[in-house]
Design a protein around this motif. Sequence first.
Motif, PDB file in Angstrom:
ATOM      1  N   THR A 251      20.645  53.295  -5.340  1.00 56.27           N
ATOM      2  CA  THR A 251      19.709  53.269  -6.420  1.00 56.27           C
ATOM      3  C   THR A 251      19.221  51.583  -6.550  1.00 56.27           C
TER       4      THR A 251
ATOM      5  N   ASP B 141      10.794  49.160 -16.798  1.00 56.27           N
ATOM      6  CA  ASP B 141       9.844  49.943 -17.610  1.00 56.27           C
ATOM      7  C   ASP B 141       9.201  49.104 -18.947  1.00 56.27           C
TER       8      ASP B 141
ATOM      9  N   LEU C 294      15.533  50.439  -6.714  1.00 60.12           N
ATOM     10  CA  LEU C 294      14.937  49.348  -7.658  1.00 60.12           C
ATOM     11  C   LEU C 294      14.246  48.434  -6.897  1.00 60.12           C
TER      12      LEU C 294
ATOM     13  N   GLU D  45      20.585  51.757 -15.053  1.00 58.00           N
ATOM     14  CA  GLU D  45      20.002  52.168 -16.061  1.00 58.00           C
ATOM     15  C   GLU D  45      19.231  51.017 -16.972  1.00 58.00           C
TER      16      GLU D  45
ATOM     17  N   SER E 137      10.847  49.563  -6.173  1.00 60.00           N
ATOM     18  CA  SER E 137       9.737  49.535  -6.974  1.00 60.00           C
ATOM     19  C   SER E 137       9.460  47.917  -7.473  1.00 60.00           C
TER      20      SER E 137
ATOM     21  N   GLU F 208      16.424  49.386 -15.036  1.00 56.76           N
ATOM     22  CA  GLU F 208      15.433  50.128 -15.133  1.00 56.76           C
ATOM     23  C   GLU F 208      14.584  50.191 -16.666  1.00 56.76           C
TER      24      GLU F 208
END
Length: 258
Positions: free
Chosen positions: A213, A162, A217, A155, A220, A158
């Motif tokens: 996850t 972002d 990641l 988290e 992306s 990410e």
Amino acid sequence: HYRARSAFKLVQVNEKHKFLRRGAVVVDCGAAPGGWAQVAAEKVIKRRRIVEELEGGDNGSRGSNGNDSNKSASRESVDKDNSTTDLRDGMVIAIDLLPIEPIPNVTIIQADFLEHKTQANVRRALGNRQVDVVCSDMAPLFSGNHSADHARSMELCESALDFAEKVLKPGGTFLCKVSQCHQPLISLLPSCQFYQFIARLTIAISQFLMGGTEQELKQSLHSRFRIVRHEKPEASRKKSTEGFFLCLGFGEGKARVA
Ligand code: SAM
């Protein structure tokens, strides 16, 4: 002279890939006690202001001692030090939940990076400058529940990614710590290659079944950056759960923006 041993991890990754350049703007997420921010400031801040101070501070006095060889001598001697707020100069913003003792030329923000208002504050502090490097050494307080800890760590990654997407300049760099969820299992097993192989295979299969996850990641990152590398610098303990994704060339990934 660094406050934290972790500083050497950044030094080593930067020695390999040389992304901290003079004049660069750096946002350091999860910065306490300040080792990475010290390294970043050392690399990106030009030392003009302190040179000017040594030369007499204002234009008038600089004119009066305008001996070039003296100037370059003082420039050399202060180059190990700091300081300027010039817009063309480097900039370092360090954020953490915990307090950070002041560091010359570093703007410190004590807040939760996951909160929207913190990221808005960082953007305010940047003014209208775009960022060259977003780095995150953020780590949650580990609870001992490995998959919960891993999820929390993801988290944080990410959230840093972002934010990076919003502020990085084209070609910019993103460096982010990731911890592997089942790494403690690996460190408990004998270092025999066979056991390690079985452990890693089990982890790979369980990650695949759980939706992985970390794989998401990674994907992306690949879609946004030209180069994505997994780094484990020497300064990071072999048995520790951490590794780093270093991503170079923002906007040059598979999902190129026209
Ligand atoms: N890079 C630092 C250095 O060289 O001194 C060490 C960073 S330490 C390994 C991880 C830091 O992440 C901790 O200080 C912790 O408070 C911070 N952290 C964890 N979650 C955070 C969050 N949501 N917002 C801001 N900082 C956070």
